[in-house]
Write an enzyme that holds these catalytic residues in place. Structure first.
Site, mmCIF file in Angstrom:
data_model
loop_
_atom_site.group_PDB
_atom_site.id
_atom_site.type_symbol
_atom_site.label_atom_id
_atom_site.label_comp_id
_atom_site.label_asym_id
_atom_site.label_seq_id
_atom_site.Cartn_x
_atom_site.Cartn_y
_atom_site.Cartn_z
ATOM 1 C CB THR A 114 -0.915 0.035 1.232
ATOM 2 O OG1 THR A 114 -0.109 0.262 2.394
ATOM 3 C CG2 THR A 114 -1.678 -1.267 1.381
ATOM 4 C CB SER A 116 -0.320 4.034 4.243
ATOM 5 O OG SER A 116 -0.810 2.712 4.333
ATOM 6 C CB CYS A 117 2.523 0.192 5.200
ATOM 7 S SG CYS A 117 3.570 -0.958 6.109
ATOM 8 N N GLY A 118 5.523 0.598 3.632
ATOM 9 C CA GLY A 118 6.483 -0.036 2.749
ATOM 10 C C GLY A 118 6.847 -1.446 3.143
ATOM 11 C CB CYS A 120 1.711 -3.644 4.573
ATOM 12 S SG CYS A 120 1.543 -2.340 5.802
#
Length: 273
Positions: A114, A116-118, A120
């Site tokens: 995503t 928002s997160c590198g 996940c």
């Protein structure tokens, strides 16, 4: 290759007290990008999908280069034989030279990332970690030894600078002046690289303020994306292309929180080979 906008107008309803108006507002674009690798293995060429990340279109080559570098796949000084972008497929193919050896089982990261997160969706706890030895040469201990080719050592210099609040405010003002997409949308991250600034020679607040105005930090490059880690990868890719790594005399500015994956990505930028 067709051009893709990083911000697009979208119809919205705007409420102000009792009044409602229908206007177009700009929003940041978020689309998937598939990063594919082509490499030579077991006597034949292989092409495999490495990652899919949600990103803001633009600077995709830099994004892919930075991603490979911060993941330890592309080492300092290494180059690619070719880079093929496909806007229609939202994909980019990174072609390694035949001499490059890749351990696909170790690199494999078939997951959806995503914006928002590198980290996940990584396939294991170990894949979240990076191998990094940090040492202070002023301490009476020997630098750590490692046979791991991906190991990075950071020398913490005694000449590291201390930045005053006044200096940091100046950096923020400079970045905002160059955040074109943020100016349109109000909802996009940025990462910027600044040239080495002066070290204040006084502790007097008035003198420091004067020095800050007289020595405006120099902005080297800035990149924007809906994902803060994508913005950093784009900046790293730009630095690779401009041969700005290792950036031992520069400062990295982040618009978002300094989460562990951002620190992890930043480490190779300042690494001492």
């Amino acid at each position: 290759m067709s051009f893709k906008f990083s911000a697009q107008p979208h119809p919205v309803q705007r409420f102000k007290q009792q009044d409602v108006s229908f206007v177009n507002d700009f929003v940041a674009v978020e689309e998937p990008l598939e990063i594919r690798l082509q490499f030579f293995d077991s006597g034949d060429w292989q092409e495999k999908s490495l990652s899919i990340t949600m990103r803001t279109p633009g600077n995709d080559t830099e994004l892919a280069l930075g991603f490979l570098f911060t993941e330890g796949i592309l080492q300092p000084g290494e180059t690619l034989d070719n880079i093929v972008e496909s806007a229609a497929d939202n994909s980019i193919l990174m072609v390694f030279p035949q001499s490059k050896s890749l351990d696909w089982q170790k690199l494999q990261r078939h997951f959806y990332t995503t914006s928002s997160c590198g980290v996940c969706g990584k396939s294991s706890i170990d894949s979240v970690k990076t191998s990094c030895d940090v040492f202070n040469p002023l301490e009476p201990v020997s630098p750590p030894e490692s046979t791991d080719a991906e190991s990075i050592r950071i020398a913490i210099s005694k000449d590291n600078q201390t930045w005053t609040p006044e200096q940091l405010y100046v950096l923020d003002e400079i970045v905002q002046q160059h955040q074109e997409q943020f100016g349109l949308t109000g909802g996009i991250h940025a990462c910027a690289l600044f040239a080495n600034a002066y070290k204040p020679n006084t502790h007097n607040a008035a003198d420091i303020s004067t020095q800050t105005e007289a020595h405006t930090p120099s902005l080297i490059a800035i990149r924007e994306d809906v994902g803060r880690h994508n913005a950093l990868d784009k900046l790293v890719g730009c630095m690779l292309q401009q041969q700005q790594i290792p950036a031992t005399q520069q400062l990295l500015w982040l618009s978002g929180r300094c989460s562990f994956e951002m620190v992890q990505k930043a480490i190779p930028i300042f690494a001492v080979p």
